[in-house]
Design a protein around this motif. Structure first.
Motif, mmCIF file in Angstrom:
data_model
loop_
_atom_site.group_PDB
_atom_site.id
_atom_site.type_symbol
_atom_site.label_atom_id
_atom_site.label_comp_id
_atom_site.label_asym_id
_atom_site.label_seq_id
_atom_site.Cartn_x
_atom_site.Cartn_y
_atom_site.Cartn_z
ATOM 1 N N ALA A 1 2.976 13.434 -5.858
ATOM 2 C CA ALA A 1 4.034 12.711 -5.144
ATOM 3 C C ALA A 1 3.450 11.439 -4.549
ATOM 4 N N ALA A 2 4.306 10.432 -4.317
ATOM 5 C CA ALA A 2 3.878 9.167 -3.723
ATOM 6 C C ALA A 2 4.785 8.826 -2.544
ATOM 7 N N PHE A 3 4.187 8.257 -1.505
ATOM 8 C CA PHE A 3 4.916 7.926 -0.280
ATOM 9 C C PHE A 3 4.481 6.569 0.243
ATOM 10 N N ARG A 4 5.315 5.957 1.061
ATOM 11 C CA ARG A 4 5.002 4.640 1.633
ATOM 12 C C ARG A 4 4.159 4.741 2.895
ATOM 13 N N MET B 1 0.841 -1.170 0.000
ATOM 14 C CA MET B 1 0.000 0.000 0.000
ATOM 15 C C MET B 1 0.889 1.237 0.000
ATOM 16 N N ARG B 2 0.419 2.253 -0.690
ATOM 17 C CA ARG B 2 1.151 3.522 -0.669
ATOM 18 C C ARG B 2 0.140 4.656 -0.665
ATOM 19 N N TYR B 3 0.643 5.856 -0.469
ATOM 20 C CA TYR B 3 -0.199 7.037 -0.395
ATOM 21 C C TYR B 3 0.275 8.038 -1.430
ATOM 22 N N GLU B 4 -0.657 8.611 -2.147
ATOM 23 C CA GLU B 4 -0.330 9.598 -3.170
ATOM 24 C C GLU B 4 -0.948 10.943 -2.821
ATOM 25 N N CYS B 5 -0.195 11.982 -3.068
ATOM 26 C CA CYS B 5 -0.708 13.340 -2.972
ATOM 27 C C CYS B 5 -1.157 13.704 -4.386
ATOM 28 N N ARG B 6 -2.442 13.948 -4.534
ATOM 29 C CA ARG B 6 -2.994 14.245 -5.852
ATOM 30 C C ARG B 6 -3.605 15.632 -5.885
ATOM 31 N N ASN B 7 -3.570 16.215 -7.067
ATOM 32 C CA ASN B 7 -4.220 17.499 -7.298
ATOM 33 C C ASN B 7 -5.719 17.289 -7.130
ATOM 34 N N ILE B 8 -6.352 18.095 -6.305
ATOM 35 C CA ILE B 8 -7.789 17.947 -6.049
ATOM 36 C C ILE B 8 -8.598 18.136 -7.327
ATOM 37 N N LYS C 1 4.340 10.540 6.019
ATOM 38 C CA LYS C 1 5.227 11.229 5.077
ATOM 39 C C LYS C 1 4.415 12.048 4.076
ATOM 40 N N ALA C 2 3.298 11.506 3.628
ATOM 41 C CA ALA C 2 2.436 12.245 2.706
ATOM 42 C C ALA C 2 1.883 13.495 3.386
ATOM 43 N N GLU C 3 1.500 13.346 4.637
ATOM 44 C CA GLU C 3 0.971 14.477 5.390
ATOM 45 C C GLU C 3 2.042 15.550 5.604
ATOM 46 N N ALA D 1 4.281 20.815 4.370
ATOM 47 C CA ALA D 1 5.417 21.602 3.881
ATOM 48 C C ALA D 1 5.005 22.455 2.686
ATOM 49 N N ALA D 2 4.147 21.914 1.835
ATOM 50 C CA ALA D 2 3.671 22.683 0.677
ATOM 51 C C ALA D 2 2.866 23.896 1.128
#
Length: 52
Positions: free
Chosen positions: A15-18, A1-8, A22-24, A29-30
């Motif tokens: 970006a993708a994170f494990r 499983m992974r987590y992606e930050c996607r444009n709404i 980390k995604a949060e 940071a953004a």
């Protein structure tokens, strides 16, 4: 499983994170970026191996 930050709005992956943490951190940071208005609005999405 992974987590992606996607444009709404567009849905593209930024970006993708494990881990969710980390995604949060990336989204936080953004938001602290000096030119924050140039960063797209993001949502964190959980992606399973079946969806990859």
């Amino acid at each position: 499983m992974r987590y992606e930050c996607r444009n709404i709005f567009g849905g593209e992956t930024i970006a993708a994170f494990r881990t969710y943490e980390k995604a949060e951190e990336f989204v936080d940071a953004a938001a602290d970026y000096p030119d924050w208005w140039t960063v797209p609005a993001m949502i964190i999405v959980e992606v399973t191996e079946d969806e990859l």
